[in-house]
Design an enzyme around this catalytic site. Structure first.
Site, PDB file in Angstrom:
ATOM      1  CB  CYS A   2      -0.933   0.094   1.184  1.00 47.21           C
ATOM      2  SG  CYS A   2      -2.074  -1.255   1.313  1.00 47.21           S
ATOM      3  NE  ARG A  27       4.609   1.904  -0.122  1.00 49.97           N
ATOM      4  CZ  ARG A  27       5.643   1.892   0.700  1.00 49.97           C
ATOM      5  NH1 ARG A  27       6.823   2.259   0.253  1.00 49.97           N
ATOM      6  NH2 ARG A  27       5.525   1.532   1.949  1.00 49.97           N
ATOM      7  CD1 TRP A  74       0.010  -6.488  -2.858  1.00 52.32           C
ATOM      8  CD2 TRP A  74      -0.151  -6.957  -0.678  1.00 52.32           C
ATOM      9  NE1 TRP A  74       0.336  -7.810  -2.693  1.00 52.32           N
ATOM     10  CE2 TRP A  74       0.247  -8.124  -1.358  1.00 52.32           C
ATOM     11  CE3 TRP A  74      -0.316  -7.014   0.694  1.00 52.32           C
ATOM     12  CZ2 TRP A  74       0.480  -9.327  -0.714  1.00 52.32           C
ATOM     13  CZ3 TRP A  74      -0.085  -8.221   1.349  1.00 52.32           C
ATOM     14  CH2 TRP A  74       0.309  -9.365   0.638  1.00 52.32           C
ATOM     15  CG  ASN A  98       1.785   1.091   4.180  1.00 55.59           C
ATOM     16  OD1 ASN A  98       1.586  -0.101   4.057  1.00 55.59           O
ATOM     17  ND2 ASN A  98       2.999   1.606   4.210  1.00 55.59           N
ATOM     18  N   GLY A  99      -0.430  -0.597   6.323  1.00 51.35           N
ATOM     19  CA  GLY A  99      -0.044  -1.374   7.506  1.00 51.35           C
ATOM     20  C   GLY A  99      -1.187  -2.269   7.934  1.00 51.35           C
ATOM     21  CD  GLU A 478      16.514 -13.693  -7.719  1.00 54.35           C
ATOM     22  OE1 GLU A 478      15.925 -14.117  -6.723  1.00 54.35           O
ATOM     23  OE2 GLU A 478      16.238 -12.597  -8.239  1.00 54.35           O
ATOM     24  CE  LYS A 482      13.153 -11.680  -9.898  1.00 51.43           C
ATOM     25  NZ  LYS A 482      13.881 -11.547  -8.676  1.00 51.43           N
ATOM     26  CD  GLU A 485       9.484 -12.262  -7.905  1.00 52.40           C
ATOM     27  OE1 GLU A 485       9.268 -11.483  -6.981  1.00 52.40           O
ATOM     28  OE2 GLU A 485      10.545 -12.222  -8.572  1.00 52.40           O
ATOM     29  CG  HIS A 501      18.860 -36.849  -2.244  1.00 52.56           C
ATOM     30  ND1 HIS A 501      19.175 -38.101  -1.770  1.00 52.56           N
ATOM     31  CD2 HIS A 501      20.033 -36.231  -2.500  1.00 52.56           C
ATOM     32  CE1 HIS A 501      20.491 -38.225  -1.716  1.00 52.56           C
ATOM     33  NE2 HIS A 501      21.041 -37.114  -2.167  1.00 52.56           N
ATOM     34  CE  LYS A 601      11.461  -2.948  -6.335  1.00 48.02           C
ATOM     35  NZ  LYS A 601      11.819  -4.340  -6.654  1.00 48.02           N
TER      36      LYS A 601
END
Ligand code: G6P
Length: 606
Positions: A2, A27, A74, A98-99, A478, A482, A485, A501, A601
Site C-alpha cells: 500500500c 507498493r 495491496w 498502510n499497515g 533466484e 523470477k 513471479e 533425492h 514490492k
C-alpha cells in the site's frame, strides 16, 4: 504494501494525487482511491484494479479541491473490492492507511453502531470509525486523531482528511514509513520520497510514533508523547527520484540493462581508486566476530545465500542465513560476538526490520545492505551500506540483487583481510576480478536475442527446474523465483546434488531443466548431475562458458554461452541470463511484467 499520499496546496489536487500514486503503484495495485475537500465537503473516488481505472473514473466523474489524500492498495483484510478500497470515510473523516491494525476486531465491536455500520471488511475502516466517534464527542480534529492513535495497535502509516477543514492534514506513523515533503505554500506526505519526487526534494522522515500536522504554510511534527519535535530535513538528490523506463518497454527491462552501470557505481564506492583493495566500509570490523547471521526476505535472501559461500570461503567465518519471518519468532540465541547483516532493497520490509531490532536488542553489532538510504532499516542499524542501485520500480528485483551481491562480495573481502586470511596480493586479485564485472555483464546482456529465442520454448512449459552447485545454487533459486513471479510458470530451484533425492521424479521431456554450470572446480560434478537428467529424457538448457560447453554441451536441448569469468564472480554474471529468461517468458505469456498479480514490492506487513 500500500502507498499513501497527502497533498495540501493551491492547485486542483486530484491529478497531482494520481501522479503521486503512479509513483507508489509498485507498493500495491489491487485498488486505488482519493478523497478531497472542496467548499468544506469531503468527496471520494475509488476504483478496483490498477490506477488507470481510477484515472478513467476521474475523467468521467471529477472531484475538485486543493487538499486531498490518496491510496494504492495491496489487499490484506478483505478482497480488492470497491467497498474495501481506501480512502475509508466515516462521518466527517476520511483516512488512508498502510499497515495492519491488529486490534481491529476489538475496535469494530466497540465503534460499530446500528446507525453507523461498517461497510468494508478492512481493518482500516476501524480507524475512520474511531476518529469519527471522537469528533462526534466534541474533540477537535487533532485531539480526535491523537485519541484514535492511542487506541491503535499494529503497524501503520495513516493520513487523515476532515470535512470542513480545507487547510488541515494529519499524518502519523508507527511501523510503516512516512515522509513529509515541504513546498512553497504547499506541503505533502507520502509513503516514500519517490512519491513526492516531482513535487519537492525537501523531505523529513517521521520517526517511530510521530505525527505531523500540515497546513499550506506550516508543518508541525509531534512525538508519540504529543511533544513538538524537530526532524531533520534532507535534500534528496534528483537522480534518486527519477523513475522512467528509458527506451525500454518495462521498468524491469530497463533495470536489467542498467546493471553494468549501477554495479560500476557500487564498485566505485567500495573499491579503492586503484582497485587494489576494498574501501568505504568505515565502522565495519569483523576482527572480533565469531559468527555472522545474514537476514533478509525474497530475492535479498538469495543474495545472502550467495554471500554465505563468500564469507565462509574467503573469511573462514561461520555464516547462518535466515529468512527474516522465521528468524524473528524462533528467538535464536545470540552472543555479542555475532554480527548481524540485514539485506533489503527497500529498507522497510517488516520482517527484516523486526529481525534487526531483535539482534540489536541482544547487543550484537548490526550492518545493513540497503538501497533506500533513508529507510528505517538503514537508520536503525549500526552501519548502513548503500548498494547504489537507484530506484527499482519493477516488482521483481533485478539490479538491486546484483548490487547487493557486489556490496556483499566486497564486504566478504574486507572480512577476509581483517581476519588475516587474505594477503594484499590476494585482495588485489579479487578486487581486479570485481572490477571486471560491469564489462562481463554487458557481454552477457548482449546475449539477449539468443535468450529471447530460448524463452519462446521455455514459456510453453508448465514446470521448469533450475539446478546449480555451490554459489550457483542460490542463483538457481533466484532464477526459479523470477520465472514464477512474472510469468506464473511453476519453477523450482535445487542444489544439483539434491536432484536424485526427489526432484528427479519430475523429469520428463516436458520439463525444461536449466543447469547453471560455469567451468571451475565444480564443473565435473555438475555435469554428472546433468547426465542424470539427460538419461531420463530431460530437456536441458545448459548455461556455461566456452570451456564448460566444450565439456558438456553435446546432446543437450539448448546451450547458452556466457563469457568466462573467475568462479568468485559467477553469481554476479549468471544472475543475468535467468533474469532475462524470466523476462522474455513473461513477454511470451503476455503477463504484466512490472506489476505481476498478487505481489507488491515493499512488504511492510508481516
Ligand atoms: C518483495 C519483493 C521482492 C523482494 C522482497 C524483499 O517480495 O517483491 O522483490 O526481494 O520483497 O524486499 P526488500 O525490500 O527487503 O529487499
Amino acid at each position: 504494501m500500500c502507498g499513501i499520499v497527502g497533498i495540501i496546496g493551491y492547485h486542483e489536487v486530484a491529478p497531482i494525487l494520481v501522479e503521486a500514486l503512479k509513483r507508489l503503484e509498485y507498493r500495491g495495485y489491487d485498488s486505488a482511491g482519493i478523497a478531497t475537500v472542496h467548499d468544506g465537503r469531503l468527496a471520494r473516488r475509488r476504483s478496483v484494479g490498477k490506477l488507470i481505472q481510477l484515472s478513467d473514473l476521474l475523467v468521467r466523474d471529477p472531484v475538485r479541491g486543493a487538499i486531498g489524500i490518496g491510496h494504492t492498495r495491496w489487499a490484506t483484510h478483505g478482497q480488492p473490492t470497491h467497498n474495501n478500497a481506501h480512502p475509508h470515510q466515516t462521518g466527517r473523516v476520511a483516512v488512508v492507511h498502510n499497515g495492519i491494525i491488529e486490534n481491529y476486531r476489538e475496535l469494530r465491536a466497540e465503534f460499530e453502531t446500528p446507525d453507523r455500520p461498517f461497510v468494508s471488511e478492512t481493518d482500516t475502516e476501524t480507524i475512520a470509525h474511531c476518529c469519527s466517534h471522537f469528533l462526534d464527542s466534541g474533540l477537535t480534529p487533532l485531539e480526535a486523531t491523537r485519541a484514535t492513535l492511542a487506541r491503535l495497535r499494529g503497524a501503520f502509516a495513516v493520513c487523515f482528511l476532515f470535512e470542513g477543514e480545507d487547510n488541515l492534514l494529519i499524518a502519523a506513523r508507527r511501523g510503516s514509513p512516512l515522509a513529509v515533503g515541504f513546498g512553497d505554500g504547499e506541503n505533502f506526505v507520502g509513503s516514500d520520497a519517490l512519491a513526492l519526487g516531482p513535487l519537492t526534494h525537501q523531505i523529513a522522515y517521521l520517526h517511530e510514533g510521530d505525527h505531523a500536522v500540515l497546513t499550506r504554510d506550516s508543518v508541525e511534527i509531534f512525538s508519540e508523547a504529543n511533544a513538538p519535535v524537530l526532524r531533520e530535513t534532507v535534500e534528496i538528490p534528483p537522480e534518486n527520484l527519477q523513475i522512467d523506463k528509458g527506451l525500454h518497454r518495462h521498468f524491469m527491462a530497463r533495470e536489467i540493462h542498467d546493471q553494468p552501470t549501477v554495479v560500476a557505481n557500487a564498485l566505485n564506492r567500495y573499491l579503492s581508486a586503484d582497485r587494489s583493495c576494498v574501501a568505504g566500509f568505515d565502522g565495519v570490523d569483523f576482527s572480533g566476530c565469531t559468527r555472522i547471521v545474514l537476514v533478509a526476505c525474497g530475492t535479498a535472501h538469495y543474495a545472502c545465500h550467495v554471500a554465505k559461500y563468500w564469507f565462509e570461503q574467503l573469511a573462514g567465518l561461520p555464516v547462518e542465513i535466515e529468512v527474516a519471518s522465521e528468524f524473528r519468532y524462533r528467538e535464536p540465541p545470540l552472543t555479542p560476538d555475532t554480527a548481524g547483516i540485514f539485506v533489503s532493497q527497500s529498507g522497510e520490509t517488516a520482517d527484516t526490520l523486526a529481525a534487526l531490532r531483535y539482534v540489536c536488542a541482544r547487543g550484537c553489532r548490526t550492518c545493513s545492505v540497503i538501497n533506500v538510504e533513508t529507510s528505517t532499516i538503514a537508520r536503525e542499524s549500526d552501519v548502513s551500506l548503500p548498494i547504489l542501485a537507484g530506484p527499482e520500480i519493477g516488482v521483481a528485483s533485478t539490479k538491486a540483487f546484483t548490487c547487493q551481491l557486489t556490496v556483499l562480495a566486497a564486504l566478504a573481502i574486507l572480512a577476509a583481510r581483517q581476519r588475516g586470511r587474505l594477503s594484499a596480493a590476494g585482495e588485489a586479485a579479487l578486487c581486479a576480478d570485481l572490477g571486471s564485472v560491469p564489462g562481463l555483464m554487458s557481454q552477457t546482456i548482449a546475449l539477449e536475442p539468443r535468450i529471447t529465442e530460448i524463452a519462446k520454448e521455455v514459456s510453453k512449459a508448465r514446470d521448469v527446474l533450475f539446478l546449480g552447485r555451490g554459489s550457483m545454487y542460490p542463483i538457481a533459486l533466484e532464477g526459479a523465483l523470477k520465472l514464477k513471479e512474472i510469468s506464473y510458470i511453476h519453477a523450482e530451484g535445487y542444489a544439483s546434488g539434491e536432484l536424485k533425492h526427489g526432484p528427479i521424479a519430475l523429469i520428463d521431456e516436458a520439463v525444461p531443466v536449466v543447469i547453471l554450470c560455469p567451468s571451475g572446480p565444480l564443473l565435473d560434478k555438475s555435469l554428472s548431475n546433468m547426465h542424470e537428467v539427460l538419461a531420463r529424457d530431460g530437456r536441458v538448457l545448459l548455461i556455461s562458458d566456452a570451456a564448460g560447453l566444450a565439456e558438456g554441451g553435446r546432446d543437450v536441448w539448448k546451450t547458452l554461452e556466457l563469457p568466462a569469468c573467475s568462479p568468485f564472480l559467477t553469481p554476479l554474471i549468471y544472475a543475468l541470463p535467468v533474469q532475462l529468461l524470466a523476462y522474455h517468458c513473461a513477454i511470451q505469456k503476455g503477463t504484466d511484467v512490472d506489476q505481476p498479480r498478487n505481489l507488491a514490492k515493499s512488504v511492510t506487513v508481516e
